[in-house]
Design an enzyme around this catalytic site. Structure first.
Site, mmCIF file in Angstrom:
data_model
loop_
_atom_site.group_PDB
_atom_site.id
_atom_site.type_symbol
_atom_site.label_atom_id
_atom_site.label_comp_id
_atom_site.label_asym_id
_atom_site.label_seq_id
_atom_site.Cartn_x
_atom_site.Cartn_y
_atom_site.Cartn_z
ATOM 1 N N HIS A 3 -2.988 35.227 -37.843
ATOM 2 C CA HIS A 3 -3.937 36.328 -37.986
ATOM 3 C C HIS A 3 -3.238 37.659 -37.728
ATOM 4 O O HIS A 3 -2.399 37.744 -36.838
ATOM 5 C CB HIS A 3 -5.056 36.217 -36.941
ATOM 6 C CG HIS A 3 -6.091 35.189 -37.228
ATOM 7 N ND1 HIS A 3 -5.868 33.846 -37.085
ATOM 8 C CD2 HIS A 3 -7.377 35.326 -37.632
ATOM 9 C CE1 HIS A 3 -6.982 33.194 -37.391
ATOM 10 N NE2 HIS A 3 -7.916 34.065 -37.718
ATOM 11 N N ASN A 34 4.159 32.608 -34.380
ATOM 12 C CA ASN A 34 2.708 32.685 -34.224
ATOM 13 C C ASN A 34 2.230 32.074 -32.909
ATOM 14 O O ASN A 34 1.462 32.685 -32.174
ATOM 15 C CB ASN A 34 2.062 31.961 -35.408
ATOM 16 C CG ASN A 34 0.549 31.991 -35.359
ATOM 17 O OD1 ASN A 34 -0.045 33.009 -35.053
ATOM 18 N ND2 ASN A 34 -0.062 30.866 -35.648
ATOM 19 N N ASP A 133 9.507 54.935 -33.515
ATOM 20 C CA ASP A 133 10.379 55.606 -34.497
ATOM 21 C C ASP A 133 11.143 54.589 -35.356
ATOM 22 O O ASP A 133 11.308 54.787 -36.566
ATOM 23 C CB ASP A 133 11.403 56.490 -33.780
ATOM 24 C CG ASP A 133 10.829 57.841 -33.384
ATOM 25 O OD1 ASP A 133 9.782 58.225 -33.946
ATOM 26 O OD2 ASP A 133 11.431 58.509 -32.523
ATOM 27 N N GLU A 136 8.735 52.965 -37.795
ATOM 28 C CA GLU A 136 8.426 53.922 -38.868
ATOM 29 C C GLU A 136 9.593 54.016 -39.859
ATOM 30 O O GLU A 136 9.395 54.116 -41.066
ATOM 31 C CB GLU A 136 8.139 55.304 -38.280
ATOM 32 C CG GLU A 136 6.813 55.371 -37.535
ATOM 33 C CD GLU A 136 6.488 56.774 -37.046
ATOM 34 O OE1 GLU A 136 7.413 57.598 -36.949
ATOM 35 O OE2 GLU A 136 5.311 57.032 -36.765
ATOM 36 N N ASP A 142 4.046 56.724 -41.196
ATOM 37 C CA ASP A 142 3.982 57.609 -40.041
ATOM 38 C C ASP A 142 2.784 57.158 -39.216
ATOM 39 O O ASP A 142 1.644 57.291 -39.643
ATOM 40 C CB ASP A 142 3.837 59.070 -40.483
ATOM 41 C CG ASP A 142 3.943 60.029 -39.310
ATOM 42 O OD1 ASP A 142 4.162 59.559 -38.168
ATOM 43 O OD2 ASP A 142 3.791 61.240 -39.535
ATOM 44 N N GLU A 156 6.796 58.054 -29.420
ATOM 45 C CA GLU A 156 7.437 57.245 -30.457
ATOM 46 C C GLU A 156 8.935 57.075 -30.236
ATOM 47 O O GLU A 156 9.566 56.208 -30.852
ATOM 48 C CB GLU A 156 7.175 57.875 -31.833
ATOM 49 C CG GLU A 156 5.712 57.738 -32.228
ATOM 50 C CD GLU A 156 5.405 58.269 -33.605
ATOM 51 O OE1 GLU A 156 6.216 59.021 -34.162
ATOM 52 O OE2 GLU A 156 4.333 57.915 -34.132
HETATM 53 MN MN MN Z 1 4.351 58.931 -36.117
#
Ligand code: MN
Length: 165
Positions: A3, A34, A133, A136, A142, A156
């Site tokens: 899930h 999992n 970071d 991302e 973002d 971040e």
């Molecule tokens: Mn961000």
């Protein structure tokens, strides 16, 4: 399969719980990730919520190729579903209240985890912590954009080192 939003996190109504079983909430996640690594992180998250926090969770996956009990696969269901190589989660822990953005400070605990989708994954999630970071950078997303830019940038760029139990 695993899930994205855990069934045990949506138990208020039958409708809420049933929604976690839709295929859109599923990720082709190998069994040990999992059942061990991810299950431990989900338990930790629930413990934080039950301790009186609000927990803001974002999760996703990317890449191609997982290594589960049936060997290495790029896809399942005759090529219709990609098996991701990495599965990640970002968990922000904030006190209860209204207007969540106002409850986030530069000291807010943000747990960011990026795990390989392989059966030899470590059963403990703590070693997979990274910066938002970094997540991302590999995803092109973002995250946490509703926060003031200075707080977003600080949170971040930290790798969380708090307790994992
Ligand atoms: Mn961000």
């Amino acid at each position: 399969m695993g899930h994205n939003t855990p069934s045990a996190d949506r138990t208020k109504t039958l409708e809420d719980n049933s929604a976690t079983f839709l295929i859109t909430d599923m990720v082709p996640q190998v069994p040990s990730n999992n059942q061990q690594t991810w299950a431990g992180l989900e338990d930790h998250t629930r413990n934080l919520a039950q301790a009186g926090n609000e927990v803001y969770v974002i999760m996703g996956s990317y890449g191609v190729e997982g290594a589960g009990s049936d060997g290495t696969k790029n896809t399942i269901d005759n090529g219709r579903v990609t098996v991701p190589s990495m599965i990640w989660k970002v968990i922000m822990v904030i006190p209860l209240g209204d207007n969540y953005v106002s409850r986030v400070t530069e000291n807010t605990r943000v747990i960011s985890v990026n795990t390989p989708n392989i059966n030899t994954v470590n059963s403990s999630w703590g070693g997979y912590r990274t910066m938002v970071d970094a997540i991302e950078a590999v995803n092109g997303y973002d995250l946490l954009t509703e926060l003031p830019d200075d707080i977003e940038a600080r949170l971040e760029s930290k790798t969380e080192k708090g307790p994992t139990f």
